[in-house]
Design an enzyme around this catalytic site. Structure first.
Site, PDB file in Angstrom:
ATOM      1  N   CYS A 104     -88.864  33.532  56.342  1.00  0.00           N
ATOM      2  CA  CYS A 104     -88.587  32.364  55.503  1.00  0.00           C
ATOM      3  C   CYS A 104     -89.101  32.626  54.095  1.00  0.00           C
ATOM      4  O   CYS A 104     -90.191  33.170  53.923  1.00  0.00           O
ATOM      5  CB  CYS A 104     -89.281  31.147  56.099  1.00  0.00           C
ATOM      6  SG  CYS A 104     -89.033  29.621  55.191  1.00  0.00           S
ATOM      7  N   HIS A 109     -82.854  26.659  61.769  1.00  0.00           N
ATOM      8  CA  HIS A 109     -83.964  26.916  60.839  1.00  0.00           C
ATOM      9  C   HIS A 109     -83.900  25.938  59.660  1.00  0.00           C
ATOM     10  O   HIS A 109     -84.916  25.341  59.282  1.00  0.00           O
ATOM     11  CB  HIS A 109     -83.881  28.378  60.372  1.00  0.00           C
ATOM     12  CG  HIS A 109     -84.968  28.804  59.451  1.00  0.00           C
ATOM     13  ND1 HIS A 109     -85.997  29.621  59.855  1.00  0.00           N
ATOM     14  CD2 HIS A 109     -85.191  28.552  58.129  1.00  0.00           C
ATOM     15  CE1 HIS A 109     -86.807  29.839  58.816  1.00  0.00           C
ATOM     16  NE2 HIS A 109     -86.321  29.210  57.767  1.00  0.00           N
ATOM     17  N   GLU A 110     -82.703  25.763  59.087  1.00  0.00           N
ATOM     18  CA  GLU A 110     -82.561  24.876  57.917  1.00  0.00           C
ATOM     19  C   GLU A 110     -82.677  23.401  58.301  1.00  0.00           C
ATOM     20  O   GLU A 110     -83.287  22.620  57.564  1.00  0.00           O
ATOM     21  CB  GLU A 110     -81.250  25.149  57.177  1.00  0.00           C
ATOM     22  CG  GLU A 110     -81.108  26.568  56.650  1.00  0.00           C
ATOM     23  CD  GLU A 110     -82.299  27.080  55.851  1.00  0.00           C
ATOM     24  OE1 GLU A 110     -82.968  26.283  55.147  1.00  0.00           O
ATOM     25  OE2 GLU A 110     -82.583  28.281  55.913  1.00  0.00           O
TER      26      GLU A 110
END
Length: 185
Positions: free
Chosen positions: A115, A158-159
């Site tokens: 990230c 993830h987002e």
């Protein structure tokens, strides 16, 4: 995989504004652990944010997604583009979603994630490898439902986590599943 033609045909040019490159915030910035507010996808501020997210993602080597929280805005907006990543199979190209939610998920798999907001670490995270996500496109506010597999499904989760105030570090199985990043692009 059923590709949503509205999402696959979308382009940031439809937003009608020039995206600006923004600074990416890093953990432990409190905005990263804040659930984003739902947005009006037709609001000019949201449209500009969408363009800014895409512009920032494009200049960041190796970046396949970026959420509003990562640029200091606690809002439920993110962009994704996994089309150039070597782990990608099927994909929808570049797109931005507002107020996205997972409506169906299956087939969990563990894989390594990184990230931009946690540049020095990676982690082994178990995520669904097949997803159905519903959200709205910025600018028009059109509601879309898309099916994603494999790497694109992982990027979407993830987002969406970012917009809910979670980092991949919150999803690892423990300290043994966190690793120093060997290289950062």
């Amino acid at each position: 995989m059923s590709v949503d033609p509205t999402v696959q045909g979308w382009s940031e040019r439809e937003l009608g504004v020039e995206g600006r490159v923004l600074d990416v915030v890093r953990a432990p910035d409190p905005v990263l652990s804040t659930r984003g507010a739902d947005v009006d996808p037709t609001d000019p501020t949201t449209v500009q944010l969408a363009a800014d997210l895409v512009a920032t993602m494009r200049v960041s080597p190796g970046c396949v997604g970026l959420a509003a929280n990562q640029v200091g805005v606690a809002a439920r907006v993110f962009c994704v583009d996994v089309s150039e990543h070597p782990k990608t199979r099927d994909h929808h190209g570049t797109f931005v979603l507002c107020n996205a939610e997972i409506v169906e998920a299956s087939r969990n798999e563990k894989a390594r994630e990184g990230c931009m907001s946690v540049p020095d670490l990676t982690g082994d995270v178990k995520r669904s490898s097949r997803l159905v996500v519903r959200g709205q496109l910025p600018g028009t506010g059109a509601e879309v439902t898309l099916t994603a597999n494999a790497f694109e499904a992982r990027a979407l989760q993830h987002e969406i986590d970012h917009t809910d105030g979670f980092l991949f570090l919150d999803r690892v199985a423990g300290a043994h599943a966190i690793h120093p990043r060997k290289t950062y692009l």
